[in-house]
Design a protein around this motif. Sequence first.
Motif: not given
Length: 216
Positions: A1-12, A57-63
């Motif tokens: 299970m994971f918690n939503v974190v802000r962009e570039r923050d370490p995963p929890r 070029l445009p950046m792309k977001h990935y989770e």
Amino acid sequence: MFNVVRERDPPRWTKRAGAQPTASWMSYMVRELLQDFQMNCLQVSDSPYDEDVANTLPMKHYEFPTGYNDDFGSVRLMIPEALFDPSNVKGVGASILGVGPLVTTSVGMCDMDIRPSLYGSVVVTGGNSCLQGFSERLNRDLASKTPPVGISLYYQILRNSMSMRLKIISANSSSERRYGAWIGGSILSSLGSFQQMWLSRQEYEESGKLILERCA
């Protein structure tokens, strides 16, 4: 299970209790994750990699499954560039050919009479061919290097009133491109005429690899 974190923050995230996945399952899921990242983020540059152009070029977001997320920019083009210019990979140098030179070298090793036909039916298949812009970049690289290949071939083309036409054949479906080699192998093995070409394990053990050359 994971918690939503802000962009570039370490995963929890925390492991689920109970039975843990096997090593083979983890290996499979890592490959699936890499393929998903490849399909959604990576892109082949139209021309040899240029960092200044890539940054425009445009950046792309990935989770990721852990919740870590980021926007990817020039790295999207830098990673697949190794397929076309392996010299950028540390420790590789000029020991490995890029996709374009690999095609031209392979065709150049074949009889001169069939080279126009080979350039006219370059089949693009495999997982890496699913990269966005792969076929277009290969077509551009080959178009600048193929016709005419050598003076003798040029005269042969004139004599036969032929023109060297480059054609890249690529399936529309990404699944068909990824598993094209397996699909083709299954079709070939199901042909009645192919059944006479099978080699048994006993035949191979008796004669070794030389029996493959005799059958070819």
